[in-house]
Design an enzyme around this catalytic site. Structure first.
Site, short mmCIF file in Angstrom:
data_model
loop_
_atom_site.label_atom_id
_atom_site.label_comp_id
_atom_site.label_asym_id
_atom_site.label_seq_id
_atom_site.Cartn_x
_atom_site.Cartn_y
_atom_site.Cartn_z
N GLY A 46 0.86 -1.18 0.00
CA GLY A 46 0.00 0.00 0.00
C GLY A 46 0.89 1.21 0.00
N SER A 48 3.31 3.20 2.67
CA SER A 48 3.81 3.00 4.03
C SER A 48 3.63 4.22 4.93
CB SER A 48 5.29 2.59 3.99
OG SER A 48 6.07 3.61 3.39
N CYS A 78 6.05 -5.27 0.59
CA CYS A 78 6.23 -3.93 -0.01
C CYS A 78 6.09 -2.83 1.06
CB CYS A 78 5.27 -3.76 -1.18
SG CYS A 78 5.82 -2.45 -2.29
N ARG A 137 6.40 0.34 -7.22
CA ARG A 137 7.09 1.37 -6.43
C ARG A 137 7.74 0.74 -5.20
NH1 ARG A 137 2.61 3.59 -8.11
NH2 ARG A 137 1.48 3.28 -6.17
N HIS A 173 4.98 -8.43 -4.37
CA HIS A 173 3.60 -8.73 -3.95
C HIS A 173 3.17 -10.15 -4.33
CE1 HIS A 173 2.38 -4.53 -3.01
NE2 HIS A 173 3.26 -4.22 -3.94
N GLU A 175 0.81 -11.66 -3.16
CA GLU A 175 -0.66 -11.65 -3.10
C GLU A 175 -1.29 -11.18 -4.41
OE1 GLU A 175 1.37 -9.55 -1.73
OE2 GLU A 175 0.54 -7.52 -1.69
N1 GLN Z 1 6.62 2.84 -2.18
C1 GLN Z 1 5.48 2.55 -1.36
C2 GLN Z 1 5.64 3.09 0.04
O1 GLN Z 1 6.47 3.87 0.33
C3 GLN Z 1 5.20 1.07 -1.27
C4 GLN Z 1 4.50 0.60 -2.51
C5 GLN Z 1 3.72 -0.68 -2.36
O2 GLN Z 1 3.42 -1.16 -1.28
N2 GLN Z 1 3.33 -1.21 -3.48
O3 GLN Z 1 4.87 2.77 0.88
#
Ligand code: GLN
Length: 194
Positions: A46, A48, A78, A137, A173, A175
């Protein structure tokens, strides 16, 4: 046995669906009381900073840290990996972290051009075939303590999955794939910790 999934933000629903495919009961966790009697906790992907701020305002940071000290197995994917890290090199100042894994992560580790990508990776603990890594990302692990075992690296060398005791992190991921092997691996850690 019930596995909790932190459900403040991000792709918690997909983790729930995968775990239920493996026959495990799950619970979405938004409140400290919902952490009771869990056999493990998943922190999804998500954003962070958002997830960390929500976790702080819902009073979840301390209870999760305490449960981890008592041995609760954790898995962060992630953004979840960022939250579990001890340190980030490019985090937002004051970004709340759980600090439960002795790793330093580069938060948006792949920059703009490689914002998101998918790649097949060898993951020795899973054996063949290669695991399809979905990176959105994504962070990577830049430094780690001797107690941390690196479970996967990209061809370019970045460490993207790691384990410290019964705490697991993946920069990608699982999931968002059909491959249940990482979920199964986490359940093995949970069973060993029970
Ligand atoms: N770059 C995102 C962050 O800083 C993480 C991206 C992700 O969970 N897909 O939270």
């Amino acid at each position: 046995m019930r596995i909790g999934i932190l459900a403040l933000q991000g792709d918690f629903a997909e983790h729930g669906a995968m775990l239920r495919q493996l026959g495990v009961q799950t619970r979405e966790v938004r409140l400290p009381s919902e952490l009771a009697d869990l056999a493990g906790l998943v922190i999804p992907g998500g954003e962070s900073t958002t997830m960390g701020r929500l976790a702080r305002s819902y009073g979840l940071i301390k209870p999760i840290q305490e449960l981890a000290q008592q041995g609760l197995p954790l898995w962060g994917t992630c953004a979840g990996m960022i939250l579990l890290a001890r340190e980030t090199v490019d985090g937002v100042p004051g970004q709340p972290l759980l600090g439960l894994l002795d790793v330093t992560v580069v938060r948006n580790g792949f920059g703009r051009q490689l914002d998101s990508f998918e790649v097949d990776m060898e993951v020795p603990i899973l054996g063949p075939p290669a695991f399809h890594g979905v990176f959105i990302r994504a962070p990577y692990i830049q430094d780690w303590a001797a107690e941390v075992q690196i479970l996967a690296r990209l061809e370019e060398g970045q460490a993207v999955a790691a384990q410290q005791g019964n705490r697991l992190v993946t920069a990608f991921h699982p999931e968002l794939t059909q491959d249940l092997r990482f979920h199964r691996y986490f359940l093995q850690l949970v069973e060993q910790s029970a």
